[in-house]
Design a protein around this motif. Structure first.
Motif, PDB file in Angstrom:
ATOM      1  N   ARG A 281      13.172   8.893 -33.992  1.00  0.00           N
ATOM      2  CA  ARG A 281      13.482   9.914 -32.990  1.00  0.00           C
ATOM      3  C   ARG A 281      12.556   9.716 -31.792  1.00  0.00           C
ATOM      4  O   ARG A 281      11.348   9.792 -31.916  1.00  0.00           O
ATOM      5  CB  ARG A 281      13.322  11.303 -33.609  1.00  0.00           C
ATOM      6  N   VAL A 282      13.170   9.463 -30.641  1.00  0.00           N
ATOM      7  CA  VAL A 282      12.444   9.057 -29.445  1.00  0.00           C
ATOM      8  C   VAL A 282      12.287  10.219 -28.473  1.00  0.00           C
ATOM      9  O   VAL A 282      13.250  10.948 -28.194  1.00  0.00           O
ATOM     10  CB  VAL A 282      13.179   7.901 -28.738  1.00  0.00           C
ATOM     11  N   GLY A 283      11.083  10.370 -27.955  1.00  0.00           N
ATOM     12  CA  GLY A 283      10.825  11.263 -26.839  1.00  0.00           C
ATOM     13  C   GLY A 283      10.415  10.420 -25.652  1.00  0.00           C
ATOM     14  O   GLY A 283       9.498   9.587 -25.762  1.00  0.00           O
ATOM     15  N   ILE A 284      11.082  10.585 -24.529  1.00  0.00           N
ATOM     16  CA  ILE A 284      10.838   9.740 -23.360  1.00  0.00           C
ATOM     17  C   ILE A 284      10.105  10.525 -22.279  1.00  0.00           C
ATOM     18  O   ILE A 284      10.514  11.631 -21.925  1.00  0.00           O
ATOM     19  CB  ILE A 284      12.156   9.189 -22.807  1.00  0.00           C
ATOM     20  N   ILE A 285       9.022   9.938 -21.781  1.00  0.00           N
ATOM     21  CA  ILE A 285       8.308  10.497 -20.631  1.00  0.00           C
ATOM     22  C   ILE A 285       8.510   9.545 -19.470  1.00  0.00           C
ATOM     23  O   ILE A 285       8.023   8.413 -19.478  1.00  0.00           O
ATOM     24  CB  ILE A 285       6.805  10.676 -20.935  1.00  0.00           C
ATOM     25  N   GLY A 286       9.275  10.014 -18.486  1.00  0.00           N
ATOM     26  CA  GLY A 286       9.608   9.182 -17.336  1.00  0.00           C
ATOM     27  C   GLY A 286      11.088   8.853 -17.327  1.00  0.00           C
ATOM     28  O   GLY A 286      11.571   8.119 -18.194  1.00  0.00           O
ATOM     29  N   ALA A 287      11.813   9.405 -16.354  1.00  0.00           N
ATOM     30  CA  ALA A 287      13.263   9.195 -16.262  1.00  0.00           C
ATOM     31  C   ALA A 287      13.624   8.472 -14.980  1.00  0.00           C
ATOM     32  O   ALA A 287      14.644   8.748 -14.356  1.00  0.00           O
ATOM     33  CB  ALA A 287      14.000  10.534 -16.337  1.00  0.00           C
ATOM     34  N   GLY A 288      12.768   7.526 -14.591  1.00  0.00           N
ATOM     35  CA  GLY A 288      12.994   6.772 -13.363  1.00  0.00           C
ATOM     36  C   GLY A 288      13.790   5.505 -13.599  1.00  0.00           C
ATOM     37  O   GLY A 288      14.624   5.431 -14.497  1.00  0.00           O
ATOM     38  N   GLU A 289      13.500   4.496 -12.794  1.00  0.00           N
ATOM     39  CA  GLU A 289      14.312   3.274 -12.782  1.00  0.00           C
ATOM     40  C   GLU A 289      14.352   2.558 -14.122  1.00  0.00           C
ATOM     41  O   GLU A 289      15.428   2.287 -14.663  1.00  0.00           O
ATOM     42  CB  GLU A 289      13.793   2.312 -11.710  1.00  0.00           C
ATOM     43  N   VAL A 290      13.187   2.232 -14.683  1.00  0.00           N
ATOM     44  CA  VAL A 290      13.187   1.448 -15.917  1.00  0.00           C
ATOM     45  C   VAL A 290      13.804   2.233 -17.065  1.00  0.00           C
ATOM     46  O   VAL A 290      14.429   1.662 -17.960  1.00  0.00           O
ATOM     47  CB  VAL A 290      11.757   0.971 -16.271  1.00  0.00           C
ATOM     48  N   SER A 291      13.671   3.536 -17.030  1.00  0.00           N
ATOM     49  CA  SER A 291      14.275   4.372 -18.059  1.00  0.00           C
ATOM     50  C   SER A 291      15.793   4.387 -17.926  1.00  0.00           C
ATOM     51  O   SER A 291      16.516   4.139 -18.897  1.00  0.00           O
ATOM     52  CB  SER A 291      13.716   5.799 -17.949  1.00  0.00           C
ATOM     53  N   GLN A 292      16.282   4.660 -16.727  1.00  0.00           N
ATOM     54  CA  GLN A 292      17.720   4.777 -16.516  1.00  0.00           C
ATOM     55  C   GLN A 292      18.455   3.444 -16.622  1.00  0.00           C
ATOM     56  O   GLN A 292      19.568   3.378 -17.145  1.00  0.00           O
ATOM     57  CB  GLN A 292      18.004   5.391 -15.143  1.00  0.00           C
ATOM     58  N   VAL A 293      17.830   2.381 -16.133  1.00  0.00           N
ATOM     59  CA  VAL A 293      18.513   1.094 -16.050  1.00  0.00           C
ATOM     60  C   VAL A 293      18.342   0.264 -17.315  1.00  0.00           C
ATOM     61  O   VAL A 293      19.220  -0.519 -17.681  1.00  0.00           O
ATOM     62  CB  VAL A 293      18.017   0.307 -14.817  1.00  0.00           C
ATOM     63  N   ILE A 294      17.224   0.449 -17.999  1.00  0.00           N
ATOM     64  CA  ILE A 294      16.924  -0.399 -19.157  1.00  0.00           C
ATOM     65  C   ILE A 294      16.898   0.380 -20.469  1.00  0.00           C
ATOM     66  O   ILE A 294      17.741   0.202 -21.339  1.00  0.00           O
ATOM     67  CB  ILE A 294      15.579  -1.136 -18.962  1.00  0.00           C
ATOM     68  N   HIS A 295      15.911   1.236 -20.627  1.00  0.00           N
ATOM     69  CA  HIS A 295      15.639   1.790 -21.954  1.00  0.00           C
ATOM     70  C   HIS A 295      16.715   2.731 -22.477  1.00  0.00           C
ATOM     71  O   HIS A 295      17.099   2.645 -23.649  1.00  0.00           O
ATOM     72  CB  HIS A 295      14.264   2.466 -21.966  1.00  0.00           C
ATOM     73  N   LEU A 296      17.188   3.631 -21.648  1.00  0.00           N
ATOM     74  CA  LEU A 296      18.205   4.564 -22.128  1.00  0.00           C
ATOM     75  C   LEU A 296      19.491   3.851 -22.553  1.00  0.00           C
ATOM     76  O   LEU A 296      20.015   4.129 -23.641  1.00  0.00           O
ATOM     77  CB  LEU A 296      18.483   5.629 -21.068  1.00  0.00           C
ATOM     78  N   PRO A 297      20.042   2.932 -21.735  1.00  0.00           N
ATOM     79  CA  PRO A 297      21.241   2.220 -22.189  1.00  0.00           C
ATOM     80  C   PRO A 297      21.024   1.416 -23.474  1.00  0.00           C
ATOM     81  O   PRO A 297      21.888   1.397 -24.355  1.00  0.00           O
ATOM     82  CB  PRO A 297      21.582   1.305 -21.009  1.00  0.00           C
ATOM     83  N   ILE A 298      19.864   0.748 -23.585  1.00  0.00           N
ATOM     84  CA  ILE A 298      19.631  -0.078 -24.770  1.00  0.00           C
ATOM     85  C   ILE A 298      19.401   0.783 -26.008  1.00  0.00           C
ATOM     86  O   ILE A 298      19.896   0.476 -27.100  1.00  0.00           O
ATOM     87  CB  ILE A 298      18.462  -1.053 -24.530  1.00  0.00           C
ATOM     88  N   LEU A 299      18.672   1.871 -25.855  1.00  0.00           N
ATOM     89  CA  LEU A 299      18.510   2.791 -26.988  1.00  0.00           C
ATOM     90  C   LEU A 299      19.858   3.335 -27.442  1.00  0.00           C
ATOM     91  O   LEU A 299      20.096   3.522 -28.645  1.00  0.00           O
ATOM     92  CB  LEU A 299      17.575   3.936 -26.604  1.00  0.00           C
ATOM     93  N   ALA A 300      20.743   3.578 -26.499  1.00  0.00           N
ATOM     94  CA  ALA A 300      22.079   4.049 -26.851  1.00  0.00           C
ATOM     95  C   ALA A 300      22.833   2.985 -27.643  1.00  0.00           C
ATOM     96  O   ALA A 300      23.538   3.304 -28.619  1.00  0.00           O
ATOM     97  CB  ALA A 300      22.850   4.432 -25.595  1.00  0.00           C
TER      98      ALA A 300
END
Length: 374
Positions: A8-27
């Motif tokens: 279960r992931v908690g993310i701090i920071g919803a900027g570029e690297v989060s929106q473009v990389i981490h969120l899509p890949i985690l999905a």
């Protein structure tokens, strides 16, 4: 697969690297991860990501993410000056941390993170040097370089071009909201100034020094870390050139035979949309080259090229592609194995500290150049 434990992931920071990389890949890795909470200084950014990726908790409070009973691991995806603050807080809460590179901007700050990790009694930090997890690097490139009897030269290059142009074409439709509270800018400046003071003790923190520090922490950390894994840490820094937005260095190494060789580092950002990032190692009869495409354009392969002299005295050339899987996906699969299955972390906080020590040597060489000019 459905019975597999999900982190279960908690993310701090919803900027570029989060929106473009981490969120899509985690999905895409939903069999391994589920996102429980997301935080950003912009409530609109956090809300946008929460709606788009079906995240239950959207907040501007990092403490709310860190303290959540529904979070096993905290992804720290903020700007560099907040890395220490949130990583230490997460460790003190007993949470594992996925910390985007760089670990931080000063040696003393990195040491504080390391000390917090040692005191955490089990919680660990995984530093996100994604290029070091690319399958073509861990398999083909390292295998081919290992067969070079005597390294004569190496080159590390990263001319990334206009990142915004790649992001705009990534298909991730990033948003950039600016509903930041008035105190956010002040807190950011104070943290940055404190880190700059530690990075350049007893020196005037000029704009040039600030840019050098930020550059090495951003683009430079990819390449320096990659270089260290394949060549080890250099014996010394022969020289540096600081001409923002381009930075270069020459490092002194020794090969397996104990003979000296040099590695050049060259990096910078211009407006030409050509992502030229590679590491090349040269031997007497063999050259091995790995080329990294922009991670913001999906599906581009990481290719290893080998040029060598064969037994007939002929030049032969071949390309090796170990996998089409992108480096970030491979990295997050490795992260899962480290946290859930107890696998040893390669990109540890202690490993990341070595980059900062090398930057410190580069700063000293820069200062020597200034003294000669004076």
């Amino acid at each position: 697969m459905s019975s597999q434990r999900k982190l279960r992931v908690g993310i701090i920071g919803a900027g570029e690297v989060s929106q473009v990389i981490h969120l899509p890949i985690l999905a895409m890795l939903s069999h391994l991860y589920t996102i429980s909470a997301i935080c950003d200084v912009s409530q609109k950014n956090a809300d946008h990501c929460a709606e788009k990726f079906h995240i239950p908790l959207s907040t501007v409070s990092a403490d709310e993410v860190i303290s959540s009973k529904d979070v096993d691991i905290v992804f720290v995806l903020t700007s560099d000056e907040f890395h220490e603050t949130y990583t230490v807080a997460a460790l003190q809460a007993g949470k594992n941390v996925m910390l985007e590179k760089p670990i931080t901007l000063s040696i003393l700050s990195a040491v504080r993170i390391i000390e917090a990790e040692r005191a955490a009694k089990g919680a660990r930090v995984f530093v996100g040097y994604m290029r070091r997890y690319a399958t073509s690097f861990t398999q083909a490139f390292k295998r081919e370089v290992a067969s070079i009897p005597k390294i004569l030269y190496a080159r590390v290059r990263d001319f990334s071009g206009p990142n915004a142009q790649f992001v705009a074409q990534s298909g991730t439709f990033q948003v950039r909201n600016t509903d930041f509270p008035p105190e956010a800018s002040k807190a950011r400046t104070e943290k940055l100034n404190a880190l700059f003071a530690e990075a350049f003790p007893n020196k005037e923190v000029t704009p040039e020094r600030q840019k050098y520090c930020r550059f090495l922490g951003s683009l430079g950390s990819h390449d320096i870390s990659l270089m260290r894994e394949i060549l080890g840490s250099p014996d010394s820094v022969a020289g540096v050139s600081v001409n923002e937005p381009f930075y270069t260095a020459i490092f002194n190494f020794r090969n397996k035979s104990g003979e000296p060789f040099a590695a050049t580092y060259e990096s910078g950002i211009d407006r030409v949309p050509n992502f030229d990032a590679h590491l090349a190692v040269y031997g007497e009869d063999k050259r091995v080259h790995i080329s990294y495409p922009s991670p913001y354009v999906k599906g581009l392969p990481i290719v290893v090229k080998v040029d060598e002299l064969n037994e007939f005295g002929e030049m032969t050339s071949r390309e090796v592609l170990s996998s089409y899987e992108d480096a970030y996906t491979t990295e997050l699969q490795e992260l899962y194995q480290c946290v859930v299955e107890g696998k040893e972390i390669k990109t540890t906080t202690e490993d990341a500290l070595m980059d900062l020590k090398l930057y410190d040597e580069m700063y000293r060489k820069y200062d020597e150049g200034l003294s000669k000019q004076g």
